[in-house]
Design an enzyme around this catalytic site. Structure first.
Site, mmCIF file in Angstrom:
data_model
loop_
_atom_site.group_PDB
_atom_site.id
_atom_site.type_symbol
_atom_site.label_atom_id
_atom_site.label_comp_id
_atom_site.label_asym_id
_atom_site.label_seq_id
_atom_site.Cartn_x
_atom_site.Cartn_y
_atom_site.Cartn_z
ATOM 1 N N CYS A 106 29.647 43.173 6.811
ATOM 2 C CA CYS A 106 30.399 42.174 6.058
ATOM 3 C C CYS A 106 29.739 40.820 6.305
ATOM 4 C CB CYS A 106 31.845 42.181 6.561
ATOM 5 S SG CYS A 106 32.906 40.946 5.814
ATOM 6 N N CYS A 160 27.522 39.873 -0.514
ATOM 7 C CA CYS A 160 28.815 40.430 -0.111
ATOM 8 C C CYS A 160 28.687 41.933 -0.297
ATOM 9 C CB CYS A 160 29.933 39.874 -0.996
ATOM 10 S SG CYS A 160 31.510 40.721 -0.779
HETATM 11 N N1 DGL Z 1 32.555 42.577 2.149
HETATM 12 C C1 DGL Z 1 32.681 41.249 2.584
HETATM 13 C C2 DGL Z 1 31.332 40.524 2.662
HETATM 14 O O1 DGL Z 1 30.288 41.137 2.753
HETATM 15 C C3 DGL Z 1 33.720 40.343 2.021
HETATM 16 C C4 DGL Z 1 34.827 40.749 1.159
HETATM 17 C C5 DGL Z 1 36.127 39.978 1.438
HETATM 18 O O2 DGL Z 1 36.322 38.856 0.945
HETATM 19 O O3 DGL Z 1 36.920 40.552 2.187
HETATM 20 O O4 DGL Z 1 31.300 39.330 2.689
#
Ligand code: DGL
Length: 259
Positions: free
Chosen positions: A74, A182
Site C-alpha cells: 500500500c 496505488c
Molecule cells: N491501496 C492503497 C495504496 O496503494 C490505498 C487505497 C486506500 O485509499 O485505502 O495507496
C-alpha cells in the site's frame, strides 16, 4: 521464526492482492499471509496518525503469525507509517513507492501519477519528486472513487469503465505514461488501457517491490528453498465475503498475462 516462516503482506483492502500476485510469480515457494483491512478502507482520505495506528494493528496480527518479513502493499500506508513500523518491529519491512523513476526514464512526455490524496500530499512523495531532474513532467491526480470500485470487487464492469473514463477525462494535457501509485489501481489497468486505446505506457511499483523483497531475503539467507509451492492465506478485517472475493480476485490476476 526461520526461513520457512511466512511472509506477511498487507493493504488497506483488496489492492495489495496485486502485490501478493507479483510476489507469488517470482517466489512461488514462499508461503504468504495477506491481510486486507477493508473494514477501515479507504486509508487514502484519513489522517496520517490514524493510518499509522491501523497499520500497526495489522502488523501486530502478522507478527503473531510469526512472519519473517512484512510487505506494505500500500503506497498510502508506506507514506504514513514505514519509518515508524521499521523502528517498532525487528523484522524487515518493505514499502512501496510510485514507479515515477522508470516512467520518466522510459518516456519523454507528460507522466500522469494516480495515487491517493495522502500519498500525493505526503513528504515522501514530495522528496521523491524533488530528487528528480525532470519532475516538471509529472501531473498528479488523486482518484478516491477508484479505490471504492475495487473494494466493490469491480462487479459492474460498465460502471467501472464509465468511472475510469470520467476521471481520465479530467486530464487536459497529452499523456505519454501513467503511473499507478496505488495498488488498488492495478486492477483497473485493462480499463485504463481501453481509455487510452493502448497508446500510453502504464507503470506500477509491484515488480520493484517484489524484487526488493527477494534481494533482502536472499541477503539474509532467508529464501524458502522447500521444493513445493508455498501456501497462500488471505484474511480480511471486514467479512468472510471479502475473504471469498479476495481469493476470486487473486485467482483472476493469476489467469491474466497483463498482471
Ligand atoms: N491501496 C492503497 C495504496 O496503494 C490505498 C487505497 C486506500 O485509499 O485505502 O495507496
Amino acid at each position: 521464526m526461520d526461513k520457512f516462516s511466512k511472509i506477511g503482506v498487507f493493504d488497506s483492502g483488496l489492492g495489495g492482492l496485486s502485490v501478493l500476485h507479483t510476489i507469488r510469480q517470482i517466489m512461488p515457494n514462499e508461503s504468504l499471509i495477506y491481510i486486507g483491512d477493508s473494514k477501515n478502507a479507504p486509508y487514502g482520505t484519513k489522517d496520517k496518525s490514524e493510518v499509522l495506528d491501523l497499520s500497526k494493528q495489522v502488523c501486530n496480527t502478522l507478527i503473531s503469525n510469526d512472519v519473517k518479513a512484512i510487505v506494505i502493499a500500500c503506497n498510502t500506508a508506506t507514506s504514513a507509517a514505514v519509518n515508524e513500523l521499521r523502528s517498532t518491529y525487528d523484522i524487515p519491512i518493505i514499502g512501496m513507492e510510485p514507479a515515477i523513476k522508470p516512467a520518466l526514464r522510459q518516456t519523454e512526455g507528460k507522466v500522469l501519477v494516480l495515487a491517493t490524496e495522502m500519498t500525493l500530499k505526503e513528504e515522501k512523495f514530495k522528496q521523491l519528486v524533488d530528487s528528480l531532474e525532470e519532475g516538471y513532467r509529472i501531473i498528479k491526480m488523486p482518484a478516491p472513487e477508484w479505490v471504492e470500485l475495487v473494494e466493490n470487487h469491480m462487479s459492474d464492469t460498465d460502471r467501472v469503465q464509465n468511472e475510469v473514463d470520467r476521471q481520465l477525462n479530467k486530464v487536459t494535457e497529452k499523456i505519454e505514461a501513467v503511473v499507478l501509485g496505488c495498488t488498488h489501481f492495478i486492477f483497473l489497468k485493462p480499463y485504463i488501457r481501453t481509455y487510452y486505446k493502448d497508446k500510453v505506457e502504464i507503470f506500477d511499483g509491484n515488480m520493484g517491490t517484489a524484487l526488493q523483497l527477494k534481494n533482502l531475503l536472499e541477503s539474509h539467507n532467508w529464501l524458502n528453498d522447500q521444493p513445493k509451492a508455498g501456501s497462500v492465506e488471505i484474511l480480511n478485517t471486514k467479512s468472510e465475503i471479502f475473504v471469498e472475493k479476495s481469493y476470486e480476485m487473486f485467482n483472476w490476476l493469476e489467469t491474466r498475462d497483463e498482471f
